[in-house]
Each structure stands twice: as structure tokens, then as C-alpha cells.
Motif scaffolding. Structure first.
Motif, short mmCIF file in Angstrom:
data_model
loop_
_atom_site.label_atom_id
_atom_site.label_comp_id
_atom_site.label_asym_id
_atom_site.label_seq_id
_atom_site.Cartn_x
_atom_site.Cartn_y
_atom_site.Cartn_z
N LYS A 1 0.83 -1.19 0.00
CA LYS A 1 0.00 0.00 0.00
C LYS A 1 0.87 1.25 0.00
O LYS A 1 1.85 1.32 0.74
N ALA A 2 0.53 2.23 -0.79
CA ALA A 2 1.20 3.52 -0.77
C ALA A 2 0.40 4.44 0.15
O ALA A 2 -0.82 4.55 0.02
N GLY A 3 1.09 5.05 1.12
CA GLY A 3 0.41 5.93 2.06
C GLY A 3 0.30 7.35 1.55
O GLY A 3 1.18 7.84 0.84
N GLY A 4 -0.77 7.99 1.95
CA GLY A 4 -0.98 9.38 1.59
C GLY A 4 -0.97 10.27 2.83
O GLY A 4 -0.38 9.92 3.85
N ASP A 5 -1.66 11.38 2.77
CA ASP A 5 -1.72 12.30 3.89
C ASP A 5 -2.38 11.63 5.09
O ASP A 5 -3.32 10.84 4.94
N ALA A 6 -1.86 11.94 6.28
CA ALA A 6 -2.40 11.41 7.54
C ALA A 6 -2.41 9.88 7.54
O ALA A 6 -3.27 9.26 8.17
N ASP A 7 -1.44 9.29 6.82
CA ASP A 7 -1.30 7.84 6.76
C ASP A 7 -2.53 7.13 6.23
O ASP A 7 -2.79 5.97 6.54
N VAL A 8 -3.27 7.79 5.40
CA VAL A 8 -4.40 7.17 4.71
C VAL A 8 -3.89 6.53 3.42
O VAL A 8 -3.06 7.11 2.72
N ILE A 9 -4.40 5.33 3.12
CA ILE A 9 -3.95 4.64 1.91
C ILE A 9 -4.27 5.46 0.67
O ILE A 9 -5.42 5.90 0.47
N ALA A 10 -3.23 5.68 -0.14
CA ALA A 10 -3.44 6.41 -1.39
C ALA A 10 -3.75 5.45 -2.54
O ALA A 10 -4.58 5.74 -3.39
N ARG A 11 -3.08 4.30 -2.51
CA ARG A 11 -3.33 3.32 -3.58
C ARG A 11 -2.69 2.01 -3.22
O ARG A 11 -1.83 1.92 -2.34
N THR A 12 -3.12 0.95 -3.90
CA THR A 12 -2.49 -0.36 -3.78
C THR A 12 -1.46 -0.51 -4.88
O THR A 12 -1.72 -0.17 -6.04
N VAL A 13 -0.27 -0.97 -4.48
CA VAL A 13 0.84 -1.10 -5.42
C VAL A 13 0.89 -2.54 -5.94
O VAL A 13 0.85 -3.48 -5.15
N ASP A 14 0.96 -2.68 -7.24
CA ASP A 14 1.06 -4.01 -7.84
C ASP A 14 2.40 -4.64 -7.43
O ASP A 14 3.47 -4.10 -7.72
N ARG A 15 2.37 -5.80 -6.77
CA ARG A 15 3.60 -6.44 -6.30
C ARG A 15 4.19 -7.39 -7.34
O ARG A 15 5.25 -7.99 -7.09
N THR A 16 3.55 -7.52 -8.49
CA THR A 16 4.06 -8.43 -9.52
C THR A 16 5.48 -8.04 -9.92
O THR A 16 5.75 -6.89 -10.27
N GLY A 17 6.38 -8.98 -9.84
CA GLY A 17 7.76 -8.72 -10.24
C GLY A 17 8.60 -7.98 -9.23
O GLY A 17 9.75 -7.64 -9.52
N LEU A 18 8.04 -7.72 -8.02
CA LEU A 18 8.79 -6.97 -7.01
C LEU A 18 9.55 -7.94 -6.09
O LEU A 18 9.03 -8.99 -5.70
#
Length: 391
Positions: free
Chosen positions: A143-160
Motif C-alpha cells: 500500500k502507498a500511504g498518503g496524507d495522515a497515513d491514509v492509503i493512497a493506492r495499492t501497489v502491484d507487487r508483480t515482479g517486485l
């Protein structure tokens, strides 16, 4: 081309997130300094020609204590690191430059769980590529965090992949990358390799090779390390020395004023002699006389720490560690109680152990026998060592 490989262990960090004023690489885990675990693994390899630790300026005493027992000629004297990890690795490479090394492994001292299987995969990769790193595929949802530690988006883990160390490279190419991109701040050597156009192969790492970062990581990594099968052995030692005219005795490395001294070929430190025999006994290696015969003039007047360090080295050479030592001194005089803590600290420094792993006690024979008549003194010692079990 014949491969000549060096290993650089980066141990210059302060480790402030680990929650102790002592840097994490010098703290004890499973009975040994964190740094010692990695050193043991690299020095046990026939395909690694030299090992160099990069340490912080002023950390020499900590390094010396952590490396007691490592007598291999392949362990270089450490060099000093820089302000950041990148500069520390660069200093290590410059220290080894021009000495014919074709390849280099760079490892973080805070990863004590490096194993032979991972090293095998890295060394095999260097036969065909100029860069390789140990890594694990990311299994958690990111998960990528945004302001106030709110989730900004889900990061695709494929290939990571989550990068570990060691990271392995052609020596000259990694040194050139450090020279060219010294002003570019990166978090690992693989990132510098990317900047330099070096293809870096991913090889499977190991969960056991976890990095110690926070205080709670010590307990986790210790459990991972203990998954290796060990056996515990106990050795016993006993020594006697007569008194002769003099003004002091040396016991467990401490000089104690007395009306006589102990008679012996060396410094006659009965406590240290008994402990040395206990360690030799625990690993089935005879006794002190087998290794340092009194008939040999080179040991006349020798400091007994030479004998004890030899026994410690033999334990370490077998992949073992010393878990506890208990010494009992038997005499009417001198009084041992006022000197016990100094004795424990002296033995701890010589053996590279925490003082709480060493016990020194004293007793009398209620005026019976040669010790009761103050003709001499005796010492008994028990040592417990942990060795990898041979299945």
C-alpha cells in the motif's frame, strides 16, 4: 580467468533504531556478537579469498572484542567507513583495489543469518554475470500511504523483490560505479550497478537472512539462527600450583598482592589454566600440556591468556560458541572475593564474552590438605560450548 573473491562486511553504522547505545553489529545474539555470525560464515568458505570489515571511526575496541577467536589470515585488519553506507563500501573497495580481486561480495553486518546455500547461488551467478544479489519475492500486499497515513493506492507487487545482502559483483566494475556515481545517494550497491549499466541477476535469498533494524528484531533473528541444529558439550578442567617466594599471584588474568607467588613454567595462572583445559575438553582436543608443553622453552613465563585464546580459537574454528564458564578457586589466601568482578571482566575481554557468561567463585578446604596448609592453591573450571551438530 581464475576467480579471486573478496568479501566486504559493512559494519560502520550506528544502528540507532535498534534501541541501544552499542551499535547492533556488536550486540550479542544467540551467545555471540552479531558481526561474528557473518564473519564465521564467510571465513569458512574456500571460495572467498579475503574478508574485510568496514567499521566506524573509534570502534576499534568494539571490533576487537567481537572478533576474538578469529585467527584466519584471510581476515584483514578493518578499514574505516564513511558518513553513509555508500561511502563505507567505497572505502572498502579502495582498500582492496589493485590486489588482483576479480569479484566482491558486499554484506551488511546486521544480517547474521547468511547461509551457505545463498552464498553458493551468488558465487555460481558470478560465473556468468557481473552482478547478482540475494532477494526474496514480495509476498505481502503493498500500500502507498498518503496524507495522515491514509492509503493512497495499492501497489502491484508483480515482479517486485525485497533486496538482501550479500550483493555480488565484478570487482573493477563495482569500484568504477562507486567512483563515477559517488555523489548520487543510493541505498545499496545494486542501485549503483543499475546507474552504471551493470545487469544484476536476482538469486533466491533466505528468510533466515533477515536484517536487524528494530529492538524486536533481535528476538526474531535469534530464533531463526537457532533453527540450526546444535549440540551442547561440557568440559572440565583442574589445575594446581605451589607457592614460592614472591609478592603477588596472577589469577584469572588479575594481579593480586600476596606474600608468595605461584610456581610454574608460565605465569602459573591456575584459574585460566583450568578454564583452558575445560574448553579443550569440551571439544575433545586434549589438554593444555598437549598444545603448550612445559618442556618447550618458548612458553617459559608466558601469559596464560595466550593459552586461553588458543582454546577459544579452536571452539570458533569448529563453528561453535562458548555459552558459559564457571571457575572455582580453592585456597585459604589470598582472598578472592574483592577481585572476582575484575577477574570476570578480564576473562570476558580475553574470550569475547559478556561478563554474565562467566562465573568466578572461591572456597577453602577448612584448613585441610595442601591448600589448607597454604602450600599452594587449586582451581576447577567447567565450560559449556555450543557446536553445530554433525548428523
Amino acid at each position: 580467468m581464475v576467480m579471486k573473491t573478496a568479501a566486504i562486511i559493512v559494519a560502520a553504522g550506528k544502528g540507532v533504531r535498534a534501541g541501544s547505545p552499542t551499535p547492533k553489529q556488536y550486540q550479542s545474539i544467540a551467545g555471540r556478537p552479531v558481526l561474528a555470525w557473518s564473519l564465521e560464515r564467510f571465513l569458512a568458505r574456500d571460495d572467498i579469498d579475503t574478508v574485510l570489515c568496514v567499521i566506524a571511526d573509534g570502534a576499534g575496541a568494539l571490533y576487537d572484542a567481537a572478533t576474538i577467536g578469529f585467527a584466519s589470515a584471510r581476515l584483514r585488519s578493518p578499514c574505516t567507513g564513511g558518513a553513509a553506507r555508500q561511502a563505507s563500501v567505497h572505502n572498502g573497495l579502495k582498500t582492496l583495489a589493485g590486489q588482483g580481486f576479480t569479484h566482491v561480495l558486499v554484506h551488511d553486518a546486521a544480517r547474521p543469518g547468511i547461509d551457505d546455500d545463498t552464498l553458493d547461488r551468488l558465487m555460481a551467478a558470478l560465473d556468468t554475470v557481473d552482478g547478482a544479489l540475494a532477494a526474496l519475492p514480495v509476498s505481502d500486499t503493498l500500500k502507498a500511504g498518503g496524507d495522515a497515513d491514509v492509503i493512497a493506492r495499492t501497489v502491484d507487487r508483480t515482479g517486485l523483490w525485497a533486496a538482501q545482502t550479500p550483493q555480488a559483483f565484478a570487482f573493477d566494475r563495482l569500484l568504477a560505479a562507486h567512483e563515477k556515481f559517488a555523489e548520487r545517494e543510493v541505498t545499496d550497491d545494486a542501485a549503483l550497478a543499475e546507474l552504471a549499466g551493470i545487469a544484476v541477476k536476482l538469486v533466491p535469498g533466505s528468510l533466515r537472512n533477515m536484517k536487524i533494524t528494530r529492538p524486536e528484531d533481535f528476538a526474531i533473528v535469534e530464533r531463526l539462527l537457532m533453527e540450526t541444529t546444535y549440540e551442547f558439550r561440557t568440559g572440565h578442567g583442574y589445575d594446581v600450583h605451589a607457592f614460592e617466594p614472591g609478592d603477588h599471584v596472577i589469577l584469572c588474568g588479575v594481579k593480586i598482592p600476596h606474600t608468595a607467588k605461584l610456581k610454574g613454567h608460565s605465569d602459573a595462572d591456575a584459574g585460566m589454566h583450568a578454564l583452558t583445559d575445560a574448553l579443550f575438553g569440551a571439544i575433545g582436543l586434549g589438554d593444555i600440556g598437549d598444545h603448550f608443553p612445559p618442556s618447550d622453552p618458548q612458553w617459559k613465563g608466558a601469559a596464560s591468556q595466550v593459552f586461553l585464546k588458543k582454546a577459544v580459537n579452536e571452539v570458533v574454528a569448529r563453528g561453535g560458541s562458548i555459552t558459559h564458564c564457571d571457575i572455582t578457586l580453592i585456597c585459604e589466601k589470598p582472598k578472592i572475593g574483592p577481585h572476582r568482578d575484575a577477574m570476570r571482566m578480564a576473562l570476558a575481554r580475553i574470550m569475547g564474552l559478556a561478563p554474565d557468561r562467566i562465573s568466578v567463585k572461591a572456597t577453602t578446604t577448612e584448613r585441610l590438605g595442601f591448600t589448607g596448609r597454604e602450600e599452594g592453591l587449586a582451581a576447577m573450571a567447567t565450560a559449556t560450548v555450543r557446536l553445530p551438530e554433525r548428523l
